[in-house]
Design an enzyme around this catalytic site. Structure first.
Site, PDB file in Angstrom:
ATOM      1  N   ASP A   1       0.796  -1.198  -0.020  1.00 10.69           N
ATOM      2  CA  ASP A   1      -0.120  -0.287   0.022  1.00 10.69           C
ATOM      3  C   ASP A   1       0.885   1.435  -0.214  1.00 10.69           C
ATOM      4  O   ASP A   1       2.255   1.266   0.310  1.00 10.69           O
ATOM      5  CB  ASP A   1      -0.742   0.042   1.117  1.00 10.69           C
ATOM      6  CG  ASP A   1      -0.413  -0.327   2.416  1.00 10.69           C
ATOM      7  OD1 ASP A   1       1.151  -0.283   2.541  1.00 10.69           O
ATOM      8  OD2 ASP A   1      -0.930  -0.600   3.409  1.00 10.69           O
TER       9      ASP A   1
ATOM     10  N   ASN B   1      -7.389  -2.393  14.131  1.00 14.77           N
ATOM     11  CA  ASN B   1      -8.914  -2.835  14.030  1.00 14.77           C
ATOM     12  C   ASN B   1      -8.854  -3.974  13.153  1.00 14.77           C
ATOM     13  O   ASN B   1     -10.212  -4.396  12.597  1.00 14.77           O
ATOM     14  CB  ASN B   1      -9.813  -1.518  13.466  1.00 14.77           C
ATOM     15  CG  ASN B   1      -9.099  -1.148  12.130  1.00 14.77           C
ATOM     16  OD1 ASN B   1      -8.078  -1.771  11.678  1.00 14.77           O
ATOM     17  ND2 ASN B   1      -9.474  -0.136  11.242  1.00 14.77           N
TER      18      ASN B   1
ATOM     19  N   HIS C   1      -7.235  -4.500  10.226  1.00 15.13           N
ATOM     20  CA  HIS C   1      -6.893  -4.073   8.769  1.00 15.13           C
ATOM     21  C   HIS C   1      -5.786  -5.043   8.588  1.00 15.13           C
ATOM     22  O   HIS C   1      -4.713  -5.074   9.127  1.00 15.13           O
ATOM     23  CB  HIS C   1      -6.982  -2.863   8.459  1.00 15.13           C
ATOM     24  CG  HIS C   1      -6.045  -1.935   8.867  1.00 15.13           C
ATOM     25  ND1 HIS C   1      -6.115  -0.774   9.433  1.00 15.13           N
ATOM     26  CD2 HIS C   1      -4.625  -1.970   8.654  1.00 15.13           C
ATOM     27  CE1 HIS C   1      -4.930  -0.171   9.436  1.00 15.13           C
ATOM     28  NE2 HIS C   1      -4.170  -0.993   8.951  1.00 15.13           N
TER      29      HIS C   1
ATOM     30  N   GLU D   1      -9.692  -1.688   5.172  1.00 15.82           N
ATOM     31  CA  GLU D   1     -10.424  -1.327   6.521  1.00 15.82           C
ATOM     32  C   GLU D   1     -11.571  -2.389   6.771  1.00 15.82           C
ATOM     33  O   GLU D   1     -12.113  -3.152   5.888  1.00 15.82           O
ATOM     34  CB  GLU D   1     -10.732  -0.019   6.564  1.00 15.82           C
ATOM     35  CG  GLU D   1      -9.647   0.987   6.397  1.00 15.82           C
ATOM     36  CD  GLU D   1      -9.036   1.348   7.644  1.00 15.82           C
ATOM     37  OE1 GLU D   1      -8.969   0.401   8.628  1.00 15.82           O
ATOM     38  OE2 GLU D   1      -8.476   2.428   7.746  1.00 15.82           O
TER      39      GLU D   1
END
Ligand code: GLP
Length: 243
Positions: free
Chosen positions: A67, A135, A137, A142
């Site tokens: 990313d 979280n 990811h 996400e």
């Protein structure tokens, strides 16, 4: 999923570096999928040492990163391109032409995403290294990201922006969008190696391993991969309690 429990960050990094090094030793032309974040820094450091000691060579290795932030040029000190050069590429004998990171400055982000997905699938990742967001990811996928997603532009969640703001002077400087390989791109890798350290990852580790396979925790899709190894330390294991 194969889980390897280690004592602490240093041991986690050593185990991860060994797994990556043996991939390179068994296939000098391997394609590595690489990750950013603080978690892989220790493993990258050990790989640099192994390279300098002549134990492994990156000369024929190719890499694809997961990313990149939208809007940060490659020379910005918080871009993932800059991170990779500093932590690994500038310190080993890799041919930088064989290193690939999505371009967050592309004029047409949609075209950039399509081309990057194609590149990843053409190269074929042998071993994909992953960190884990608090979280759940992976990459920048996400919660809510579907399993059949390919490289796409992501709107970062507030929790990820807050997590990543520690690396910026001010939270207002954290980009709100990123380009990320999708879950489908990631699951296409032959082998996956996920590393997680510290108690702030414990809930995400639990959901990834013991929770239902669901886009609520994108890392849980890794349960469906036939060759996925998770290396965690005691802090990251504090809710899962794997023995
Ligand atoms: C970022 C990256 C992820 C990384 C995650 C965890 O959002 N896009 O690839 O796994 O953060 O980062 P850290 O290792 O710093 O906890």
């Amino acid at each position: 999923m194969k889980i390897i429990l280690t004592n602490d960050y240093n041991q986690m990094s050593a185990v991860a570096a060994e797994i990556i090094a043996s991939e390179i030793k068994s296939n000098a032309h391997c394609v590595l999928g690489l990750a950013t974040g603080s978690t892989p820094i220790g493993a990258y450091h050990l790989l640099c040492q192994m390279n300098q000691a002549g134990i492994i060579s990156f000369a024929d290795v190719s890499t694809v990163n997961l990313d990149e932030y939208v809007g940060l040029p490659a020379d910005h000190n918080q871009s993932y391109a800059y991170f990779m050069r500093k932590q690994l590429f500038d310190r080993v004998d890799i041919n930088q032409a064989n290193t690939h990171i999505p371009c967050g400055m592309a004029q047409n982000l949609q075209v950039e995403c399509e081309q990057y997905s194609k590149l990843v699938s053409t190269l074929g990742v042998d071993l994909q290294l992953l960190g884990l967001g608090s979280n759940g990811h992976i990459g920048f996928n996400e919660p809510g990201t579907p399993m059949d997603s390919f490289t796409h532009v992501v709107q970062l969640t507030q929790s990820t922006i807050v997590d990543n703001s520690r690396l910026f002077d001010d939270i207002s400087q954290v980009p709100t969008r990123a380009i990320s390989m999708g879950i489908a791109d990631i699951l296409h890798a032959k082998k996956i190696l996920l590393i997680a350290s510290g108690a702030n990852k414990a809930q995400a580790v639990y959901d990834m391993v013991a929770g239902p396979v669901s886009s609520n925790c994108p890392a849980s899709f890794l349960q469906l991969h036939p060759d996925c190894t998770i290396v965690i330390d005691k802090g990251a294991n504090s809710i899962l309690q794997f023995e």
